[in-house]
Write an enzyme that holds these catalytic residues in place. Sequence first.
Site, short mmCIF file in Angstrom:
data_model
loop_
_atom_site.label_atom_id
_atom_site.label_comp_id
_atom_site.label_asym_id
_atom_site.label_seq_id
_atom_site.Cartn_x
_atom_site.Cartn_y
_atom_site.Cartn_z
N SER A 31 24.02 22.79 -3.35
CA SER A 31 23.18 22.09 -2.38
C SER A 31 22.98 22.93 -1.12
CB SER A 31 23.80 20.72 -2.01
OG SER A 31 25.13 20.87 -1.59
N ASN A 118 33.91 14.35 0.02
CA ASN A 118 33.21 13.08 -0.23
C ASN A 118 33.06 12.25 1.05
OD1 ASN A 118 33.35 14.06 -2.78
ND2 ASN A 118 34.74 12.49 -3.59
N THR A 163 -12.57 -9.91 6.76
CA THR A 163 -11.69 -10.29 5.65
C THR A 163 -12.46 -9.89 4.40
OG1 THR A 163 -12.60 -12.51 5.42
CG2 THR A 163 -10.75 -12.27 6.93
N HIS A 164 -11.72 -9.43 3.39
CA HIS A 164 -12.35 -8.90 2.16
C HIS A 164 -13.35 -7.80 2.48
CE1 HIS A 164 -10.76 -12.61 0.28
NE2 HIS A 164 -11.15 -13.17 1.41
N SER A 285 -16.83 21.29 5.76
CA SER A 285 -16.93 21.44 4.32
C SER A 285 -17.30 22.89 4.04
CB SER A 285 -18.00 20.51 3.78
OG SER A 285 -18.53 21.02 2.56
N LYS A 291 -20.96 18.39 7.35
CA LYS A 291 -19.80 17.53 7.16
C LYS A 291 -18.75 17.68 8.27
CE LYS A 291 -18.69 15.22 4.09
NZ LYS A 291 -18.26 15.59 2.74
N ASN A 293 -14.97 16.23 8.23
CA ASN A 293 -14.08 15.47 7.36
C ASN A 293 -12.79 15.03 8.06
OD1 ASN A 293 -15.84 15.72 5.20
ND2 ASN A 293 -14.92 17.68 4.56
N GLU A 298 -6.76 11.47 5.87
CA GLU A 298 -6.65 11.35 4.42
C GLU A 298 -5.26 11.77 3.96
OE1 GLU A 298 -10.32 13.07 2.40
OE2 GLU A 298 -10.77 13.44 4.50
N LYS A 333 20.01 13.92 -0.08
CA LYS A 333 19.61 14.68 1.11
C LYS A 333 18.17 15.15 1.11
CE LYS A 333 23.57 16.58 0.57
NZ LYS A 333 24.26 15.33 0.15
N1 ARG Z 1 27.36 18.82 -1.85
C1 ARG Z 1 27.94 17.53 -2.04
C2 ARG Z 1 26.88 16.46 -1.71
O1 ARG Z 1 25.90 16.81 -1.20
C3 ARG Z 1 29.11 17.37 -1.13
C4 ARG Z 1 30.20 16.52 -1.69
C5 ARG Z 1 30.72 17.15 -2.88
N2 ARG Z 1 31.89 16.54 -3.37
C6 ARG Z 1 32.31 16.83 -4.58
N3 ARG Z 1 33.41 16.31 -4.94
N4 ARG Z 1 31.68 17.66 -5.36
O2 ARG Z 1 27.06 15.31 -1.99
#
Ligand code: ARG
Length: 462
Positions: A31, A118, A163-164, A285, A291, A293, A298, A333
């Site tokens: 990660s 954790n 409305t509508h 455009s 144009k 835009n 959008e 994340k």
């Molecule tokens: N990179 C992990 C996450 O984003 C961190 C926690 C990882 N814990 C583990 N026991 N592998 O959740």
Amino acid sequence: MRNRVQSIPSNLIRGRFKAPRLSEVEAFTASLPFDRRLFRHDIRGSAAHARMLARVGLISRADAGRIIRGLKRIEREISAGTFRFNLADEDIHLAIERRLTEIAGAAGARLHTARSRNDQVALDLRLYLADEMAAIIALLRALRRSLIAVAENHVDTVMPGYTHLQRAQPVSLAHHILAYVEMFERDRERFAQALDRTRVMPLGAGALAGTTLPIDRMAVARELGFARLTQNSIDAVSDRDFAADFLYAAALCGVHLSRLSEDLILWATAEFGFVQLPDEFSTGSSMMPQKKNPDLLELFRAKTGRLVGGLTALLVTLKGLPMAYNSDLQEDKERVFDALDTLKPMLDLMAKLWPRLTFNPERMRAAAGDGALATDVAEELVRRGMPFRQAHEAVGALVSAAAGAGQRLEDLSQDDLRRHCGAAAAAVKRLLSAEASLRRRRVIGGPAPAAVRRRLAQLKKP
Ligand code: ARG
């Protein structure tokens, strides 16, 4: 210089393994490429943890000092782009811890006492999101100011309400704008509530079952400015409700921005001609020179799909996860980061767009005339004692007679009116202007200038 990512075998947590991980596995599971964004918050959490460890005597004050100085140096290195990231570190938590042990030796190796990644990652994401949601609330305030400033100039600007998508009754431009202000006010409340549920301190949950060591959780929470502690260690490491709350608030806020965008896109068409978009916010455009835009609007509409998608992705990730922490949670994340990167510029640009819009009150006024006053006539008959259903029918006949003669209600003569409305004809004739209609809709929450000014005054109180 950019922080470099490379892969050097790291053995911080691989004591039990004989072989290094396959490099493709390492790349797929890491990660680090995206959770580096958490580095400041990871360091903030670690410094608070280290101070607490020293206070309860689990590490010496000298070691706490070495750890904190080391963390500050790492923060500087990452900010300056000189930190050498190593994919084998898996994530930002281990990357920082590895570097800390390089800098502070044995002291660094004591930092992770009574902590697991954790509970650490839960804390980091909470700290990060808390800061970001505070920023979003500030952006929503700026958007509110921007919309209110335009609304204040258009309390008497009559336009058709729909409305509508059919012309229905006259409203004012200010009233229409303030409908969005109400939506964004609810968004602000939602983010504030999500923020409150995010500011709960999970450290001490450990991997899932707390710790045997005599830590002081409240001291850490106080230092981090969180008033509450998580109350169940299993929940603390597996809960991502706060991220889902944020993603829901973001998705719904996106939906509001998307609806506002759609209104402006419609209004900017030649068919409506209610508003002109500023050149600085429009594109041309490649083929059609005439144009102009509304691409930005959008894309606001389209990017709302991403926001909704992020919420859906997280909910699906959480659904059916066994207790407690599972690596699936690492997928939270990118959804959160993407929602932040999508929503924040949308809010900022929408706030910057409004002062630069040019409205065309004449076009709006002209469109507000036709047939939009029939309900007013029916209500006048009701005021004189006629049951509403009967009044509805009488005015229906009046509208149909006018249409048959190719006239608008406003164009009918007293005589025409007398045929359908009897003694009310003179009063009805006086009613038949969009301005009069608007002025009379003074009910709380209504579009009358008096009612709108009242709401504006409330909204402008901080
Ligand atoms: N990179 C992990 C996450 O984003 C961190 C926690 C990882 N814990 C583990 N026991 N592998 O959740």
